[in-house]
Motif scaffolding. Structure first.
Motif, PDB file in Angstrom:
ATOM      1  N   SER A   7      -2.035  -3.719 -37.774  1.00  0.00           N
ATOM      2  CA  SER A   7      -1.598  -2.377 -38.143  1.00  0.00           C
ATOM      3  C   SER A   7      -2.574  -1.359 -37.573  1.00  0.00           C
ATOM      4  O   SER A   7      -3.778  -1.624 -37.485  1.00  0.00           O
ATOM      5  CB  SER A   7      -1.517  -2.232 -39.667  1.00  0.00           C
ATOM      6  N   PRO A   8      -2.077  -0.189 -37.169  1.00  0.00           N
ATOM      7  CA  PRO A   8      -2.974   0.826 -36.607  1.00  0.00           C
ATOM      8  C   PRO A   8      -4.120   1.186 -37.545  1.00  0.00           C
ATOM      9  O   PRO A   8      -5.263   1.368 -37.100  1.00  0.00           O
ATOM     10  CB  PRO A   8      -2.037   2.012 -36.361  1.00  0.00           C
ATOM     11  N   GLN A   9      -3.827   1.302 -38.835  1.00  0.00           N
ATOM     12  CA  GLN A   9      -4.878   1.667 -39.788  1.00  0.00           C
ATOM     13  C   GLN A   9      -5.968   0.591 -39.847  1.00  0.00           C
ATOM     14  O   GLN A   9      -7.162   0.903 -39.862  1.00  0.00           O
ATOM     15  CB  GLN A   9      -4.278   1.881 -41.185  1.00  0.00           C
ATOM     16  N   GLN A  10      -5.555  -0.676 -39.895  1.00  0.00           N
ATOM     17  CA  GLN A  10      -6.537  -1.761 -39.914  1.00  0.00           C
ATOM     18  C   GLN A  10      -7.367  -1.786 -38.636  1.00  0.00           C
ATOM     19  O   GLN A  10      -8.580  -2.019 -38.667  1.00  0.00           O
ATOM     20  CB  GLN A  10      -5.820  -3.097 -40.092  1.00  0.00           C
ATOM     21  N   ALA A  11      -6.691  -1.552 -37.506  1.00  0.00           N
ATOM     22  CA  ALA A  11      -7.397  -1.561 -36.220  1.00  0.00           C
ATOM     23  C   ALA A  11      -8.478  -0.492 -36.177  1.00  0.00           C
ATOM     24  O   ALA A  11      -9.592  -0.739 -35.696  1.00  0.00           O
ATOM     25  CB  ALA A  11      -6.388  -1.358 -35.088  1.00  0.00           C
ATOM     26  N   ILE A  12      -8.184   0.698 -36.680  1.00  0.00           N
ATOM     27  CA  ILE A  12      -9.157   1.791 -36.641  1.00  0.00           C
ATOM     28  C   ILE A  12     -10.325   1.517 -37.581  1.00  0.00           C
ATOM     29  O   ILE A  12     -11.494   1.765 -37.232  1.00  0.00           O
ATOM     30  CB  ILE A  12      -8.476   3.126 -36.987  1.00  0.00           C
ATOM     31  N   LEU A  13     -10.048   1.026 -38.780  1.00  0.00           N
ATOM     32  CA  LEU A  13     -11.137   0.709 -39.711  1.00  0.00           C
ATOM     33  C   LEU A  13     -12.056  -0.359 -39.131  1.00  0.00           C
ATOM     34  O   LEU A  13     -13.292  -0.283 -39.241  1.00  0.00           O
ATOM     35  CB  LEU A  13     -10.560   0.255 -41.052  1.00  0.00           C
ATOM     36  N   LYS A  14     -11.464  -1.355 -38.507  1.00  0.00           N
ATOM     37  CA  LYS A  14     -12.244  -2.426 -37.881  1.00  0.00           C
ATOM     38  C   LYS A  14     -13.089  -1.872 -36.731  1.00  0.00           C
ATOM     39  O   LYS A  14     -14.262  -2.244 -36.570  1.00  0.00           O
ATOM     40  CB  LYS A  14     -11.290  -3.506 -37.370  1.00  0.00           C
ATOM     41  N   PHE A  15     -12.508  -0.969 -35.970  1.00  0.00           N
ATOM     42  CA  PHE A  15     -13.222  -0.363 -34.848  1.00  0.00           C
ATOM     43  C   PHE A  15     -14.412   0.459 -35.333  1.00  0.00           C
ATOM     44  O   PHE A  15     -15.528   0.319 -34.819  1.00  0.00           O
ATOM     45  CB  PHE A  15     -12.263   0.513 -34.044  1.00  0.00           C
ATOM     46  N   LEU A  16     -14.198   1.313 -36.305  1.00  0.00           N
ATOM     47  CA  LEU A  16     -15.274   2.164 -36.803  1.00  0.00           C
ATOM     48  C   LEU A  16     -16.412   1.346 -37.406  1.00  0.00           C
ATOM     49  O   LEU A  16     -17.584   1.719 -37.297  1.00  0.00           O
ATOM     50  CB  LEU A  16     -14.739   3.158 -37.827  1.00  0.00           C
ATOM     51  N   ALA A  17     -16.064   0.229 -38.018  1.00  0.00           N
ATOM     52  CA  ALA A  17     -17.094  -0.633 -38.597  1.00  0.00           C
ATOM     53  C   ALA A  17     -17.898  -1.351 -37.516  1.00  0.00           C
ATOM     54  O   ALA A  17     -19.018  -1.803 -37.765  1.00  0.00           O
ATOM     55  CB  ALA A  17     -16.451  -1.660 -39.527  1.00  0.00           C
ATOM     56  N   SER A  18     -17.339  -1.423 -36.293  1.00  0.00           N
ATOM     57  CA  SER A  18     -17.984  -2.192 -35.235  1.00  0.00           C
ATOM     58  C   SER A  18     -18.937  -1.368 -34.375  1.00  0.00           C
ATOM     59  O   SER A  18     -19.795  -1.934 -33.700  1.00  0.00           O
ATOM     60  CB  SER A  18     -16.927  -2.820 -34.319  1.00  0.00           C
ATOM     61  N   ILE A  19     -18.791  -0.036 -34.363  1.00  0.00           N
ATOM     62  CA  ILE A  19     -19.595   0.757 -33.432  1.00  0.00           C
ATOM     63  C   ILE A  19     -20.942   1.138 -34.039  1.00  0.00           C
ATOM     64  O   ILE A  19     -21.101   1.231 -35.253  1.00  0.00           O
ATOM     65  CB  ILE A  19     -18.846   2.025 -32.981  1.00  0.00           C
ATOM     66  N   ARG A  20     -21.895   1.345 -33.150  1.00  0.00           N
ATOM     67  CA  ARG A  20     -23.226   1.763 -33.587  1.00  0.00           C
ATOM     68  C   ARG A  20     -23.171   3.230 -34.003  1.00  0.00           C
ATOM     69  O   ARG A  20     -22.511   4.044 -33.370  1.00  0.00           O
ATOM     70  CB  ARG A  20     -24.234   1.593 -32.449  1.00  0.00           C
ATOM     71  N   SER A  21     -23.838   3.552 -35.086  1.00  0.00           N
ATOM     72  CA  SER A  21     -23.855   4.938 -35.557  1.00  0.00           C
ATOM     73  C   SER A  21     -25.309   5.374 -35.761  1.00  0.00           C
ATOM     74  O   SER A  21     -26.197   4.532 -35.932  1.00  0.00           O
ATOM     75  CB  SER A  21     -23.050   5.055 -36.856  1.00  0.00           C
ATOM     76  N   PRO A  22     -25.561   6.683 -35.725  1.00  0.00           N
ATOM     77  CA  PRO A  22     -24.569   7.759 -35.585  1.00  0.00           C
ATOM     78  C   PRO A  22     -23.941   7.767 -34.198  1.00  0.00           C
ATOM     79  O   PRO A  22     -24.563   7.309 -33.237  1.00  0.00           O
ATOM     80  CB  PRO A  22     -25.392   9.027 -35.836  1.00  0.00           C
ATOM     81  N   ALA A  23     -22.716   8.261 -34.121  1.00  0.00           N
ATOM     82  CA  ALA A  23     -21.999   8.271 -32.848  1.00  0.00           C
ATOM     83  C   ALA A  23     -21.063   9.464 -32.781  1.00  0.00           C
ATOM     84  O   ALA A  23     -20.529   9.917 -33.805  1.00  0.00           O
ATOM     85  CB  ALA A  23     -21.203   6.978 -32.678  1.00  0.00           C
TER      86      ALA A  23
END
Length: 450
Positions: A7-23
């Motif tokens: 699902s698009p919502q799941q994909a975005i949450l997974k993506f945001l959790a994967s990137i280095r922050s702050p970004a």
């Protein structure tokens, strides 16, 4: 939602959790459903999780290829303003080519996005490619080759500088549009998406969307990554570089697994030949057969001369077809697909081969036991293809040459580098004593820490 899709919502949450922050993320948005959905999905998720320390900005590239594109870009600007997201319209200036317009537009689009990312101090760029795009790409590549394709990469490094990520690559377009309809957000329909003159549109009408499952694509990705890693190990053990111009594969390296040799030889050929793509299957089969032989000899593939000797296989750029490059003051360009040159002088310069500059195929001033042990013909060929600088017909003095910045350029990697080839390319960069490629701005992929 299709059973193989995320699902698009799941994909975005997974993506945001994967990137280095702050970004700071630059969202590439055309106004179509995929990119509009990407922007709104990210906006909702980021606002709901301020602890992530992630901010958004957006850019629309106006290619100027059809009437109404400027108004569409303004429509996107208004949407971004309503969300409180800074937005830039980047316009493709200058004359447009009469042939190869899609490839040229892609090149221009990514160049403009990178310029915008730098101006807005973004750390990465995201695009709205979907599972539908993946299926279409796999189908098109399947018609051209029998080899298993990994399709569109989820991460691509542009110009050694900016990573372009595709968070929705396993989400379906229909699900993204459902998300937009639920929020009463319209999108722009690009008429070129219905133009059957384009191969992708024809594939879109024919495709069987259930032909390839997500697991199959990810399995192909893992195979490509493993092959890149094995290729890098092969470089460490069996490849040597002499004077930055002459490559040598040691005898033991010629007897390794044919899959690894095909991968490594193909990319070395593209690098030494200054070509963005590896040679075709027929050429690679001829090269591998030649390299496996026991008799000394030479053959040319992809603008590279392969010289087989008892102490290994030597490779260097052939001397034919190397065109000069003229650079005005302050200009930069790529010469022969092998060297990036920036003119820091107040006069124009010309880059040509050392052989053309001296009127013959010269030997080099490099001396010593190491260079004396190299095959003279192979070394002479490599030196003849080296770059030489002149201005107004005269060779540059050592002092003037210092104002010209010249670095090696890897044609198959330095403009567009997928994460599938990253390990091999980065290892090759070290072999050439070049700076490493920018690392992925991710702390995990598919839940695995990297």
């Amino acid at each position: 939602m299709s059973p193989e899709a995320t699902s698009p919502q799941q994909a975005i949450l997974k993506f945001l959790a994967s990137i280095r922050s702050p970004a700071r993320i630059l969202v590439a948005i055309s106004g179509g459903s995929d990119s509009t959905g990407l922007l709104l999905l990210l906006d909702e998720a980021v606002k709901a999780a301020p602890h992530l320390e992630i901010s958004l900005c957006a850019a629309t590239v106006d290619h100027g290829l059809r009437a109404g594109s400027t108004d569409e870009a303004r429509h996107v600007a208004a949407l971004c303003a309503s969300l409180g997201i800074s937005h830039t319209i980047a316009t493709w200036q200058g004359d447009k080519p009469k042939t190869g317009i899609m490839a040229a537009a892609r090149e221009a689009r990514y160049g403009l996005l990178a310029e915008t990312a730098a101006a807005l101090r973004a750390d990465l760029i995201v695009t709205g490619h979907t599972l539908d795009d993946q299926y279409e790409t796999l189908r098109m590549r399947g018609l051209r080759t029998e080899q298993i394709s990994s399709g569109i990469a989820d991460a691509l490094l542009f110009d050694r500088r900016f990573w372009i990520l595709r968070p929705l690559l396993f989400s379906r377009r229909a699900d993204i549009r459902s998300f937009l309809r639920a929020r009463d957000v319209p999108w722009i329909e690009d008429p070129s998406n219905e133009d059957v003159r384009y191969e992708r549109v024809r594939m879109r009408r024919q495709i069987n969307a259930d032909a390839v499952a997500e697991n199959d694509i990810r399995a192909a990705w893992e195979q490509r990554l493993a092959l890149s890693s094995r290729g890098a190990e092969w470089l460490d053990r069996h490849f040597r570089l002499h004077g930055g111009l002459l490559g040598q594969v040691l005898p033991d390296g010629l007897r390794k697994d044919s899959t690894v040799l095909n991968y490594a030889f193909g990319r070395l050929t593209a690098v030494f030949g200054g070509q963005p793509f590896v040679p075709g299957r027929a050429h690679m089969e001829r090269l591998l057969t030649f390299a496996a032989g026991r008799e000394p000899g030479r053959m040319t593939v992809g603008r590279v001369v392969f010289d087989l000797r008892r102490d290994g296989l030597y490779l260097a750029r052939e001397s034919r077809g190397i065109l000069p490059l003229v650079l005005r003051p302050g200009e930069a360009g790529v010469w022969d697909g092998r060297f990036c040159v920036k003119n820091g002088l107040t006069t124009s310069i010309e880059v040509e081969t050392l052989a053309a500059s001296l009127g013959s195929s010269p030997m080099t001033e490099m001396r010593g036991d190491h260079f004396e042990r190299l095959p003279k013909a192979a070394w002479k060929r490599a030196i003849a293809s080296a770059p030489a600088l002149s201005s107004e017909g005269d060779h540059l003095s050592p002092q003037s040459a210092e104002a010209v910045e010249m670095t090696r350029y890897f044609a198959p990697f330095d403009r567009f580098l997928t994460r599938f080839d990253f390990i091999f390319a980065d290892r090759l960069s070290a072999v050439f004593a070049m700076a490493p490629y920018a690392g992925l701005p991710l702390r995990s992929i598919d839940g695995k820490t990297i």
